[in-house]
Design a protein around this motif. Structure first.
Motif, mmCIF file in Angstrom:
data_model
loop_
_atom_site.group_PDB
_atom_site.id
_atom_site.type_symbol
_atom_site.label_atom_id
_atom_site.label_comp_id
_atom_site.label_asym_id
_atom_site.label_seq_id
_atom_site.Cartn_x
_atom_site.Cartn_y
_atom_site.Cartn_z
ATOM 1 N N ALA A 165 0.838 -1.190 0.000
ATOM 2 C CA ALA A 165 0.000 0.000 0.000
ATOM 3 C C ALA A 165 0.874 1.242 0.000
ATOM 4 C CB ALA A 165 -0.915 -0.007 1.211
ATOM 5 N N ALA A 166 0.515 2.231 -0.812
ATOM 6 C CA ALA A 166 1.352 3.424 -0.965
ATOM 7 C C ALA A 166 0.513 4.672 -1.201
ATOM 8 C CB ALA A 166 2.341 3.226 -2.109
ATOM 9 N N ALA A 167 -0.661 4.732 -0.593
ATOM 10 C CA ALA A 167 -1.520 5.895 -0.794
ATOM 11 C C ALA A 167 -0.894 7.142 -0.195
ATOM 12 C CB ALA A 167 -2.889 5.653 -0.170
ATOM 13 N N PRO A 168 -1.100 8.293 -0.807
ATOM 14 C CA PRO A 168 -0.624 9.549 -0.222
ATOM 15 C C PRO A 168 -1.288 9.800 1.129
ATOM 16 C CG PRO A 168 -1.274 9.849 -2.519
ATOM 17 C CD PRO A 168 -1.748 8.492 -2.114
ATOM 18 N N ASP A 169 -0.713 10.702 1.891
ATOM 19 C CA ASP A 169 -1.331 11.147 3.141
ATOM 20 C C ASP A 169 -2.429 12.139 2.766
ATOM 21 O OD1 ASP A 169 -2.082 12.294 5.517
ATOM 22 O OD2 ASP A 169 -0.041 12.492 6.301
ATOM 23 N N TRP A 170 -3.661 11.636 2.654
ATOM 24 C CA TRP A 170 -4.752 12.472 2.173
ATOM 25 C C TRP A 170 -4.991 13.675 3.078
ATOM 26 C CZ3 TRP A 170 -5.489 11.097 -2.559
ATOM 27 C CH2 TRP A 170 -5.409 9.759 -2.943
ATOM 28 N N LEU A 204 2.493 10.361 -11.527
ATOM 29 C CA LEU A 204 1.301 11.204 -11.580
ATOM 30 C C LEU A 204 0.072 10.352 -11.293
ATOM 31 C CD1 LEU A 204 2.043 13.222 -14.841
ATOM 32 C CD2 LEU A 204 2.216 14.095 -12.505
ATOM 33 N N LEU A 205 -0.853 10.884 -10.480
ATOM 34 C CA LEU A 205 -2.116 10.222 -10.191
ATOM 35 C C LEU A 205 -3.253 11.185 -10.503
ATOM 36 C CD1 LEU A 205 -1.408 8.722 -6.624
ATOM 37 C CD2 LEU A 205 -0.942 7.678 -8.852
ATOM 38 N N GLU A 216 7.944 13.455 -7.267
ATOM 39 C CA GLU A 216 9.213 13.464 -8.000
ATOM 40 C C GLU A 216 10.210 12.461 -7.427
ATOM 41 O OE1 GLU A 216 10.753 17.405 -8.164
ATOM 42 O OE2 GLU A 216 9.159 18.149 -9.483
ATOM 43 N N ASP A 217 9.811 11.715 -6.375
ATOM 44 C CA ASP A 217 10.741 10.803 -5.709
ATOM 45 C C ASP A 217 10.145 9.412 -5.538
ATOM 46 O OD1 ASP A 217 8.835 11.399 -3.817
ATOM 47 O OD2 ASP A 217 10.205 12.489 -2.488
ATOM 48 N N ARG A 218 9.546 8.912 -6.635
ATOM 49 C CA ARG A 218 9.019 7.536 -6.693
ATOM 50 C C ARG A 218 7.866 7.299 -5.725
ATOM 51 N NH1 ARG A 218 12.711 3.738 -8.898
ATOM 52 N NH2 ARG A 218 12.046 2.169 -7.363
ATOM 53 N N GLY A 219 7.239 8.368 -5.238
ATOM 54 C CA GLY A 219 6.094 8.230 -4.366
ATOM 55 C C GLY A 219 6.367 8.455 -2.899
ATOM 56 N N ALA A 220 7.575 8.862 -2.537
ATOM 57 C CA ALA A 220 7.878 9.134 -1.129
ATOM 58 C C ALA A 220 7.130 10.373 -0.647
ATOM 59 C CB ALA A 220 9.381 9.313 -0.937
ATOM 60 N N ASN A 221 7.004 11.378 -1.515
ATOM 61 C CA ASN A 221 6.300 12.614 -1.171
ATOM 62 C C ASN A 221 5.398 13.009 -2.333
ATOM 63 O OD1 ASN A 221 7.782 13.597 1.451
ATOM 64 N ND2 ASN A 221 9.422 13.014 0.024
ATOM 65 N N TRP A 222 4.239 13.608 -1.988
ATOM 66 C CA TRP A 222 3.269 13.977 -3.000
ATOM 67 C C TRP A 222 2.907 15.451 -2.876
ATOM 68 C CZ3 TRP A 222 1.891 10.463 -6.679
ATOM 69 C CH2 TRP A 222 2.183 9.120 -6.407
#
Length: 348
Positions: A165-170, A204-205, A216-222
């Motif tokens: 699981a790798a959802a952003p921090d909504w 991009l999502l 820009e960092d493979r999903g570490a930060n959004w």
């Protein structure tokens, strides 16, 4: 929450032509084009029967794959001119697919993930989710993302062999949204319909509430690359599809004629004016300025990077739907898939 989840399911059905009763309308339309050509210039390459549907399409070079209902898979090795059919080891609908080199990843209902090498056999991979997966993309370095219903975001670092699981921090994104419609909170997490994984690891999502997220960092930060600009109180249309070229130019499409353009690799987006007001599902563009958009009972074409648009004519395009569009590198001509497991080529 219960009512919003029901609304999201119905919206997703409508976006891909699965709403109750939709099949009878879409499947009942008479084909407007015979194989080889039509009054709109598009050519029908393949089709089956009205109740079968293709939902997603991917090319790598001139090799391509389309997936759809009941594990249906269609293959091409000549840029889409000819196709062969096979059955994946599932009766679930396959809703998204990507092909990078010899690796193919397909996703679908109930969290289904299937992986194979192009000349190998399909293998089902554990996803740890029962939510519908609507789209998937990967790059040549093995980074892959799958997205789906109610905020589902999965990440793989090994070409789809394992996922987490790798959802952003909504909630953190809510703080930057500055909008009366939060991304999360009481409304629940937004369904994600679109994903792109670039060669450099940028991701991009796109999904509900007309948001485009970028990492820009493979999903570490959004970060929020785009948020809806519609007046407060109005429904914010979902983003259904997006694609950015290596030169940084790209487009995103969605409900209610939503069409966005970026020229900086997806860092910023602006809305374009088009002659469409219906649901737009997918987009493809080329460096020569050609852009093709397909959707629910509409298809658009631009020859100048989206500055002007024409509605493609033809009874089939006006009465039916196409869910995805892509182009093989050899021909450069857009190919679309959709109702009746139809595959068409649209001249740029």
């Amino acid at each position: 929450m219960k009512y919003r989840r029901l609304y999201s399911v119905l919206a997703a059905w409508l976006a891909i032509g699965l709403a109750p009763g939709a099949a009878a309308i879409e499947g009942g339309a008479e084909p407007a084009a015979e194989k080889g050509g039509s009054d709109s210039g598009y050519a029908v390459l393949e089709e089956t029967v009205p109740h079968e549907r293709l939902f997603a399409l991917a090319f790598d070079g001139d090799r391509g794959i389309a997936v759809g209902d009941l594990g249906m898979v269609m293959w091409t090795r000549d840029g889409g001119t000819t196709w062969t059919r096979e059955k994946a080891p599932t009766d679930l609908a396959l809703l998204g697919v990507t092909m990078v080199g010899d690796r193919v990843i397909a996703v679908g209902q109930r969290g289904l993930i299937l992986v194979r090498d192009i000349d190998g056999s399909w293998r089902e991979i554990e996803s740890d989710t029962e939510e519908r997966l609507l789209n998937v993309d990967a790059n040549a370095n093995g980074l892959a993302y799958a997205v789906g219903a109610f905020g589902t975001v999965l990440r793989s670092a090994d070409g789809g062999e394992t996922w987490r699981a790798a959802a952003p921090d909504w909630s953190a994104l809510d703080e930057t949204a500055e909008s009366e419609t939060d991304i999360s909170g009481a409304a629940g997490e937004p369904t994600m319909n679109a994903v792109q994984v670039m060669a450099n690891g940028t991701v991009l999502l796109g999904g509900e509430i007309a948001y485009v997220l970028r990492s820009e960092d493979r999903g570490a930060n959004w970060s929020l690359a785009y948020r809806s600009q519609v007046p407060p109180g109005e429904i914010k249309p979902a983003v259904n599809g997006l694609r950015v070229r290596p030169d940084g130019v790209g487009f995103a499409v969605g409900q209610a004629g939503l069409l966005l353009k970026t020229t900086d690799g997806g860092r910023s987006w602006r809305r374009l004016t088009t002659p469409a007001s219906g649901n737009l599902h997918a987009v493809v563009s080329a460096s020569d300025g050609a852009v093709v958009v397909v959707g629910m009972r509409v298809a658009l074409r631009s020859h100048d990077e989206g500055a002007t648009w024409e509605v493609l004519e033809g009874l089939d395009l006006a009465l039916n739907w196409y869910s995805d569009v892509a182009a093989a590198s050899g021909t450069g001509q857009p190919v679309a898939v959709g109702h009746s497991a139809r595959i068409i080529r649209i001249p740029k």
